[in-house]
Motif scaffolding. Structure first.
Motif, PDB file in Angstrom:
ATOM      1  N   VAL A  65      -9.536  -3.897 -10.743  1.00  0.00           N
ATOM      2  CA  VAL A  65      -9.802  -5.046  -9.872  1.00  0.00           C
ATOM      3  C   VAL A  65      -8.525  -5.863  -9.692  1.00  0.00           C
ATOM      4  N   ALA A  66      -7.819  -6.104 -10.785  1.00  0.00           N
ATOM      5  CA  ALA A  66      -6.575  -6.878 -10.726  1.00  0.00           C
ATOM      6  C   ALA A  66      -5.541  -6.189  -9.840  1.00  0.00           C
ATOM      7  N   LYS A  67      -5.424  -4.871  -9.986  1.00  0.00           N
ATOM      8  CA  LYS A  67      -4.456  -4.111  -9.188  1.00  0.00           C
ATOM      9  C   LYS A  67      -4.807  -4.182  -7.708  1.00  0.00           C
ATOM     10  N   GLY A  68      -6.115  -4.022  -7.396  1.00  0.00           N
ATOM     11  CA  GLY A  68      -6.552  -4.059  -5.998  1.00  0.00           C
ATOM     12  C   GLY A  68      -6.355  -5.414  -5.359  1.00  0.00           C
ATOM     13  N   LEU A 111     -13.364 -13.455 -12.950  1.00  0.00           N
ATOM     14  CA  LEU A 111     -14.605 -12.717 -13.211  1.00  0.00           C
ATOM     15  C   LEU A 111     -15.350 -13.252 -14.426  1.00  0.00           C
ATOM     16  N   GLY A 112     -14.626 -13.938 -15.318  1.00  0.00           N
ATOM     17  CA  GLY A 112     -15.279 -14.552 -16.472  1.00  0.00           C
ATOM     18  C   GLY A 112     -15.698 -15.982 -16.217  1.00  0.00           C
ATOM     19  N   LYS A 168      -9.073 -16.551  -5.896  1.00  0.00           N
ATOM     20  CA  LYS A 168     -10.421 -16.303  -6.429  1.00  0.00           C
ATOM     21  C   LYS A 168     -11.258 -15.500  -5.452  1.00  0.00           C
ATOM     22  N   GLU A 169     -11.205 -15.887  -4.179  1.00  0.00           N
ATOM     23  CA  GLU A 169     -11.979 -15.159  -3.172  1.00  0.00           C
ATOM     24  C   GLU A 169     -11.503 -13.723  -3.041  1.00  0.00           C
ATOM     25  N   ARG A 170     -10.183 -13.494  -3.137  1.00  0.00           N
ATOM     26  CA  ARG A 170      -9.639 -12.145  -3.019  1.00  0.00           C
ATOM     27  C   ARG A 170     -10.091 -11.269  -4.191  1.00  0.00           C
ATOM     28  N   VAL A 171     -10.059 -11.819  -5.409  1.00  0.00           N
ATOM     29  CA  VAL A 171     -10.486 -11.064  -6.590  1.00  0.00           C
ATOM     30  C   VAL A 171     -11.969 -10.710  -6.502  1.00  0.00           C
ATOM     31  N   LEU A 172     -12.793 -11.678  -6.110  1.00  0.00           N
ATOM     32  CA  LEU A 172     -14.237 -11.436  -6.012  1.00  0.00           C
ATOM     33  C   LEU A 172     -14.548 -10.406  -4.936  1.00  0.00           C
ATOM     34  N   SER A 173     -13.800 -10.432  -3.838  1.00  0.00           N
ATOM     35  CA  SER A 173     -14.007  -9.463  -2.759  1.00  0.00           C
ATOM     36  C   SER A 173     -13.689  -8.049  -3.225  1.00  0.00           C
ATOM     37  N   GLY A 198     -17.459  -2.326  -6.908  1.00  0.00           N
ATOM     38  CA  GLY A 198     -18.687  -2.238  -7.705  1.00  0.00           C
ATOM     39  C   GLY A 198     -18.471  -2.610  -9.163  1.00  0.00           C
ATOM     40  N   TYR A 199     -17.580  -3.566  -9.382  1.00  0.00           N
ATOM     41  CA  TYR A 199     -17.271  -3.982 -10.756  1.00  0.00           C
ATOM     42  C   TYR A 199     -18.468  -4.703 -11.392  1.00  0.00           C
ATOM     43  N   GLN A 200     -18.797  -4.330 -12.629  1.00  0.00           N
ATOM     44  CA  GLN A 200     -19.842  -4.993 -13.408  1.00  0.00           C
ATOM     45  C   GLN A 200     -19.205  -5.629 -14.634  1.00  0.00           C
ATOM     46  N   PRO A 201     -19.370  -6.931 -14.823  1.00  0.00           N
ATOM     47  CA  PRO A 201     -18.714  -7.590 -15.955  1.00  0.00           C
ATOM     48  C   PRO A 201     -19.268  -7.130 -17.295  1.00  0.00           C
TER      49      PRO A 201
END
Length: 364
Positions: free
Chosen positions: A14-17, A29-30, A40-45, A51-54
């Protein structure tokens, strides 16, 4: 056919993307720490697209919170606990937290294992209906380790946590007094008392003149037996120990067998008080097997109001517990403690209500 196991997306991906550091992605994400709105919006997108699940446990190691509550119920198949759990869920989920529900089956070993499991899953707090009201070393150790806790239905001696229960003794006394006022003098009680003749004999002897002050530390069945005894004391009546039908284990089948034995006695009870829902189910099975009619052959009052009690004719008089309110109150207490609310432990007793449906007849 071969199936490929779905690969779990990592926070590194997710961080790389999103073109940010792993630490920044973790904060987003935490949901902790500060991150700019655009980032924040870019990371969440990106997290949504991948399909990241925390990982709640991993997040909990960072924040100290997993936003989950653990519940140890006595029997999740019981209508009592089903309603209590719904009450807990009403409050917990409205605050955005999740529930991890376990079942002790009213056995100490399973409760100890459930406590260990929930603590290993880093729950933020525990709601427990304890099997052991005297010692419970596993619960004491959890509290010493800083685990917020609320007890439901039962109190543990010396455990300084919030407790929510119903007023068992007074409501049982009032129910049995209704039977005595109707002229019944052979009132039986069927309860889960883990048949131990010595303990039962000692309990009857200790309550012969006056009920002890620490009855709140007994299990619910023993408290309801105390209410049965108190009603007889009010009327100046001696209790016949043969009318106390002690059932081993929380079992409707065992309750049925105990009731059948009672009905076979030539000096059988003319009225019966059932101390909980499973005892009521067993008693009704025995009544049906004997072809007895309520209330002409037997008057009946049950502790806990169950759906089927309105379907039989006549309906069954019952003590209706505020089950959902119990769950809500326990959840509110626990969330307050998780929020570091201070103050002495609270011990709340909610009052049940009597529902009359016609299962009591008078003897004159």
């Amino acid at each position: 056919m071969d199936y490929m196991k779905a690969r779990k997306v990592t926070i590194v991906e997710v961080a790389k993307g999103a073109g940010v550091s792993t630490a920044t992605a973790s904060r987003v994400l935490g949901n902790y720490g500060y991150v700019g709105k655009t980032t924040k919006e870019r990371v969440l997108s990106v997290a949504s697209k991948l399909g990241y699940q925390p990982n709640k446990i991993a997040r909990g190691l960072i924040t100290g919170r997993t936003r989950t509550i653990g519940v140890i119920a006595g029997d999740i198949a019981s209508p009592f606990y089903a309603a209590v759990l719904r009450g807990i869920s009403d409050v917990v989920e409205s605050h955005g937290l999740g529930l991890l529900i376990t079942n002790s089956d009213e056995t100490l070993d399973r409760e100890v294992a459930a406590t260990k499991l929930l603590r290993e899953n880093q729950v933020d707090g525990l709601i427990v209906s304890p099997c052991d009201v005297q010692d419970s070393p596993h619960l004491r150790e959890a509290v010493r380790a800083g685990m917020p806790m609320a007890l439901i239905d039962r109190k543990v001696r010396g455990l300084l946590v919030d407790t929510v229960a119903v007023e068992n003794i007074q409501s049982s006394r009032d129910a049995v007094m209704r039977l005595l006022l109707a002229g019944h003098r052979r009132v039986g009680v069927i309860a889960e008392l883990a048949p131990d003749e010595t303990r039962l004999r000692n309990f009857l002897a200790s309550t012969e003149n006056q009920l002890p002050e620490d009855l709140a530390l007994l299990s619910t069945s023993w408290q309801r037996l105390a209410g049965y005894l108190e009603a007889h004391q009010v009327f100046g009546l001696e209790v016949d120990p043969k009318l106390i039908f002690a059932v081993a284990g929380h079992s409707a089948t065992a309750a049925k067998n105990a009731a059948l034995a009672a009905f076979n006695d030539t000096a059988r009870p003319t009225a019966l008080f059932c101390a909980d829902g499973l005892m009521s189910v067993g008693a009704m099975a025995a009544i049906s097997a004997r072809g007895m009619q309520i209330p002409s052959d037997l008057s009946l009052i049950c502790f806990d109001d169950l759906d089927w009690m309105t379907f039989v004719g006549p309906g069954i008089d019952a003590i209706a517990q505020p089950r959902r309110r119990l769950g809500r109150a326990a959840a509110r207490f626990l969330l307050a403690r998780i929020g570091e609310a201070e103050g002495a432990p609270r011990d709340i007793r909610l009052s049940p209500r009597m529902i009359k449906r016609g299962s009591l007849s008078s003897i004159r």
